[in-house]
Design a protein around this motif. Sequence first.
Motif, PDB file in Angstrom:
ATOM      1  N   ALA A 155       0.745  -1.368  -0.033  1.00 57.04           N
ATOM      2  CA  ALA A 155      -0.286   0.036   0.034  1.00 57.04           C
ATOM      3  C   ALA A 155       0.680   1.183   0.061  1.00 57.04           C
ATOM      4  O   ALA A 155       0.590   2.334  -0.661  1.00 57.04           O
ATOM      5  CB  ALA A 155      -0.775  -0.011   1.226  1.00 57.04           C
ATOM      6  N   GLU A 156       2.205   1.325   0.762  1.00 57.69           N
ATOM      7  CA  GLU A 156       2.750   2.285   0.817  1.00 57.69           C
ATOM      8  C   GLU A 156       3.357   2.749  -0.695  1.00 57.69           C
ATOM      9  O   GLU A 156       3.735   3.953  -0.928  1.00 57.69           O
ATOM     10  CB  GLU A 156       4.023   2.107   1.888  1.00 57.69           C
ATOM     11  N   SER A 157       3.750   1.763  -1.493  1.00 59.75           N
ATOM     12  CA  SER A 157       4.368   1.937  -2.743  1.00 59.75           C
ATOM     13  C   SER A 157       3.561   2.056  -4.084  1.00 59.75           C
ATOM     14  O   SER A 157       3.959   2.232  -4.951  1.00 59.75           O
ATOM     15  CB  SER A 157       5.583   0.963  -3.082  1.00 59.75           C
ATOM     16  N   ASP A 158       2.162   1.518  -3.874  1.00 57.67           N
ATOM     17  CA  ASP A 158       1.214   1.568  -4.762  1.00 57.67           C
ATOM     18  C   ASP A 158       1.301   2.736  -5.799  1.00 57.67           C
ATOM     19  O   ASP A 158       0.988   2.687  -6.986  1.00 57.67           O
ATOM     20  CB  ASP A 158      -0.126   0.966  -4.322  1.00 57.67           C
ATOM     21  N   ALA A 159       0.955   3.817  -5.192  1.00 57.88           N
ATOM     22  CA  ALA A 159       0.919   4.934  -5.947  1.00 57.88           C
ATOM     23  C   ALA A 159       2.320   5.402  -6.952  1.00 57.88           C
ATOM     24  O   ALA A 159       1.846   5.550  -8.111  1.00 57.88           O
ATOM     25  CB  ALA A 159       0.869   6.250  -5.138  1.00 57.88           C
ATOM     26  N   LEU A 160       3.315   4.941  -6.722  1.00 59.63           N
ATOM     27  CA  LEU A 160       4.486   4.988  -7.417  1.00 59.63           C
ATOM     28  C   LEU A 160       4.211   4.015  -8.648  1.00 59.63           C
ATOM     29  O   LEU A 160       4.660   4.426  -9.898  1.00 59.63           O
ATOM     30  CB  LEU A 160       5.760   4.879  -6.887  1.00 59.63           C
ATOM     31  N   TRP A 161       3.910   2.767  -8.345  1.00 60.12           N
ATOM     32  CA  TRP A 161       3.723   1.824  -9.352  1.00 60.12           C
ATOM     33  C   TRP A 161       2.638   2.074 -10.340  1.00 60.12           C
ATOM     34  O   TRP A 161       2.780   2.058 -11.497  1.00 60.12           O
ATOM     35  CB  TRP A 161       3.371   0.431  -8.814  1.00 60.12           C
ATOM     36  N   ASP A 162       1.621   2.674  -9.803  1.00 57.76           N
ATOM     37  CA  ASP A 162       0.448   3.412 -10.708  1.00 57.76           C
ATOM     38  C   ASP A 162       0.874   4.358 -11.424  1.00 57.76           C
ATOM     39  O   ASP A 162       0.472   4.210 -12.684  1.00 57.76           O
ATOM     40  CB  ASP A 162      -0.878   3.547  -9.761  1.00 57.76           C
ATOM     41  N   ALA A 163       1.707   5.194 -10.830  1.00 54.42           N
ATOM     42  CA  ALA A 163       1.933   6.627 -11.724  1.00 54.42           C
ATOM     43  C   ALA A 163       2.650   5.973 -13.000  1.00 54.42           C
ATOM     44  O   ALA A 163       2.859   6.604 -13.995  1.00 54.42           O
ATOM     45  CB  ALA A 163       2.731   7.463 -10.933  1.00 54.42           C
ATOM     46  N   GLU A 164       3.690   5.038 -12.829  1.00 54.54           N
ATOM     47  CA  GLU A 164       4.508   4.271 -13.705  1.00 54.54           C
ATOM     48  C   GLU A 164       3.580   3.544 -14.886  1.00 54.54           C
ATOM     49  O   GLU A 164       4.233   2.901 -15.990  1.00 54.54           O
ATOM     50  CB  GLU A 164       5.578   3.641 -13.258  1.00 54.54           C
ATOM     51  N   GLY A 165       2.305   3.162 -14.360  1.00 54.22           N
ATOM     52  CA  GLY A 165       1.426   2.263 -15.303  1.00 54.22           C
ATOM     53  C   GLY A 165       1.995   0.832 -15.029  1.00 54.22           C
ATOM     54  O   GLY A 165       1.641   0.003 -15.982  1.00 54.22           O
ATOM     55  N   CYS A 166       2.456   0.338 -13.918  1.00 54.92           N
ATOM     56  CA  CYS A 166       2.835  -1.038 -13.949  1.00 54.92           C
ATOM     57  C   CYS A 166       1.702  -1.659 -13.286  1.00 54.92           C
ATOM     58  O   CYS A 166       1.445  -1.542 -12.174  1.00 54.92           O
ATOM     59  CB  CYS A 166       4.067  -1.058 -12.649  1.00 54.92           C
ATOM     60  N   GLU A 167       1.451  -2.791 -13.936  1.00 60.54           N
ATOM     61  CA  GLU A 167       0.158  -3.533 -13.701  1.00 60.54           C
ATOM     62  C   GLU A 167       0.308  -4.560 -12.482  1.00 60.54           C
ATOM     63  O   GLU A 167       1.516  -4.919 -12.187  1.00 60.54           O
ATOM     64  CB  GLU A 167      -0.293  -4.320 -14.718  1.00 60.54           C
ATOM     65  N   ARG A 168      -0.556  -5.064 -11.999  1.00 62.55           N
ATOM     66  CA  ARG A 168      -0.524  -5.994 -10.674  1.00 62.55           C
ATOM     67  C   ARG A 168      -0.440  -7.315 -11.216  1.00 62.55           C
ATOM     68  O   ARG A 168      -0.965  -7.757 -12.463  1.00 62.55           O
ATOM     69  CB  ARG A 168      -1.699  -5.797 -10.078  1.00 62.55           C
ATOM     70  N   PHE A 169       0.364  -8.001 -10.532  1.00 64.47           N
ATOM     71  CA  PHE A 169       0.689  -9.652 -10.962  1.00 64.47           C
ATOM     72  C   PHE A 169      -0.792 -10.396 -10.582  1.00 64.47           C
ATOM     73  O   PHE A 169      -1.340 -10.302  -9.270  1.00 64.47           O
ATOM     74  CB  PHE A 169       1.770 -10.211 -10.082  1.00 64.47           C
ATOM     75  N   THR A 170      -1.339 -10.843 -11.406  1.00 63.27           N
ATOM     76  CA  THR A 170      -2.487 -11.528 -11.196  1.00 63.27           C
ATOM     77  C   THR A 170      -2.571 -13.226 -11.617  1.00 63.27           C
ATOM     78  O   THR A 170      -2.006 -13.329 -12.873  1.00 63.27           O
ATOM     79  CB  THR A 170      -3.782 -10.987 -12.063  1.00 63.27           C
ATOM     80  N   VAL A 171      -3.267 -14.066 -10.721  1.00 64.72           N
ATOM     81  CA  VAL A 171      -2.854 -15.370 -11.226  1.00 64.72           C
ATOM     82  C   VAL A 171      -4.317 -15.984 -10.786  1.00 64.72           C
ATOM     83  O   VAL A 171      -5.144 -15.379 -10.199  1.00 64.72           O
ATOM     84  CB  VAL A 171      -1.867 -16.056 -10.084  1.00 64.72           C
ATOM     85  N   ASP A 172      -4.646 -16.889 -11.685  1.00 63.54           N
ATOM     86  CA  ASP A 172      -5.939 -17.707 -11.630  1.00 63.54           C
ATOM     87  C   ASP A 172      -5.867 -18.706 -10.538  1.00 63.54           C
ATOM     88  O   ASP A 172      -5.213 -19.603 -10.557  1.00 63.54           O
ATOM     89  CB  ASP A 172      -6.122 -18.486 -13.031  1.00 63.54           C
ATOM     90  N   MET A 173      -6.774 -18.326  -9.563  1.00 67.45           N
ATOM     91  CA  MET A 173      -6.714 -19.498  -8.504  1.00 67.45           C
ATOM     92  C   MET A 173      -8.074 -19.888  -8.208  1.00 67.45           C
ATOM     93  O   MET A 173      -9.155 -19.110  -8.191  1.00 67.45           O
ATOM     94  CB  MET A 173      -6.497 -18.764  -7.156  1.00 67.45           C
ATOM     95  N   LYS A 174      -8.355 -21.292  -8.603  1.00 69.20           N
ATOM     96  CA  LYS A 174      -9.750 -22.005  -8.315  1.00 69.20           C
ATOM     97  C   LYS A 174     -10.628 -21.283  -9.535  1.00 69.20           C
ATOM     98  O   LYS A 174     -11.868 -20.849  -9.128  1.00 69.20           O
ATOM     99  CB  LYS A 174     -10.039 -21.819  -7.117  1.00 69.20           C
ATOM    100  N   GLY A 175     -10.231 -20.975 -10.497  1.00 65.12           N
ATOM    101  CA  GLY A 175     -10.980 -20.400 -11.531  1.00 65.12           C
ATOM    102  C   GLY A 175     -11.230 -18.856 -11.216  1.00 65.12           C
ATOM    103  O   GLY A 175     -12.042 -18.348 -12.120  1.00 65.12           O
ATOM    104  N   LYS A 176     -10.765 -18.118 -10.454  1.00 64.86           N
ATOM    105  CA  LYS A 176     -10.935 -16.747 -10.095  1.00 64.86           C
ATOM    106  C   LYS A 176      -9.670 -15.941 -10.186  1.00 64.86           C
ATOM    107  O   LYS A 176      -8.525 -16.332  -9.586  1.00 64.86           O
ATOM    108  CB  LYS A 176     -11.546 -16.719  -8.669  1.00 64.86           C
ATOM    109  N   PRO A 177      -9.601 -14.860 -11.043  1.00 70.49           N
ATOM    110  CA  PRO A 177      -8.306 -14.208 -11.020  1.00 70.49           C
ATOM    111  C   PRO A 177      -8.182 -13.646  -9.724  1.00 70.49           C
ATOM    112  O   PRO A 177      -8.946 -12.895  -9.049  1.00 70.49           O
ATOM    113  CB  PRO A 177      -8.738 -13.044 -12.239  1.00 70.49           C
ATOM    114  N   THR A 178      -6.924 -13.583  -9.196  1.00 70.00           N
ATOM    115  CA  THR A 178      -6.565 -13.095  -7.933  1.00 70.00           C
ATOM    116  C   THR A 178      -5.277 -12.195  -8.090  1.00 70.00           C
ATOM    117  O   THR A 178      -4.244 -12.616  -8.681  1.00 70.00           O
ATOM    118  CB  THR A 178      -6.444 -14.034  -6.843  1.00 70.00           C
ATOM    119  N   SER A 179      -5.252 -10.911  -7.590  1.00 67.32           N
ATOM    120  CA  SER A 179      -3.948 -10.332  -7.820  1.00 67.32           C
ATOM    121  C   SER A 179      -3.370 -10.233  -6.496  1.00 67.32           C
ATOM    122  O   SER A 179      -3.740 -10.605  -5.281  1.00 67.32           O
ATOM    123  CB  SER A 179      -4.363  -8.662  -7.742  1.00 67.32           C
ATOM    124  N   MET A 180      -1.863 -10.026  -6.505  1.00 63.89           N
ATOM    125  CA  MET A 180      -0.862 -10.267  -5.619  1.00 63.89           C
ATOM    126  C   MET A 180      -0.086  -9.078  -5.522  1.00 63.89           C
ATOM    127  O   MET A 180      -0.162  -8.294  -6.497  1.00 63.89           O
ATOM    128  CB  MET A 180      -0.056 -11.578  -5.680  1.00 63.89           C
TER     129      MET A 180
END
Length: 116
Positions: free
Chosen positions: A54-79
């Motif tokens: 949460a502390e660094s999310d704004a910097l990643w968002d400003a750079e346009g860096c997407e979140r890592f998402t994995v399919d867990m039990k048929g449902k996309p889950t971000s990490m």
Amino acid sequence: MAVDDALIAWIGEALEPMGRVTMRRMMGGATLYCDGTIFAIQSSDGGLWFKSDAESDALWDAEGCERFTVDMKGKPTSMNYRRAPDDVYDDADAMRRWAALGLEAGLRAPVKKRKR
């Protein structure tokens, strides 16, 4: 795709001033550590993802860096990992700058207790 050994070597070389980079293979990719702290993963598709929080999310968002998402039990889950900006692959200063964010997030993360 298997672990990209050349990429791991580049990361270790670029981050040498910050500490020793090691890896542990997992699910076709690798978890990357700097002096024992998780700071990134290399996914099975060859992508490099830095740890975030949460502390660094704004910097990643400003750079346009997407979140890592994995399919867990048929449902996309971000990490809490963000795709590395393109400049880290050929600019050691950029690699250190973005890896430092991942390392800081790793140091802030609560330590998980191992199950017995």
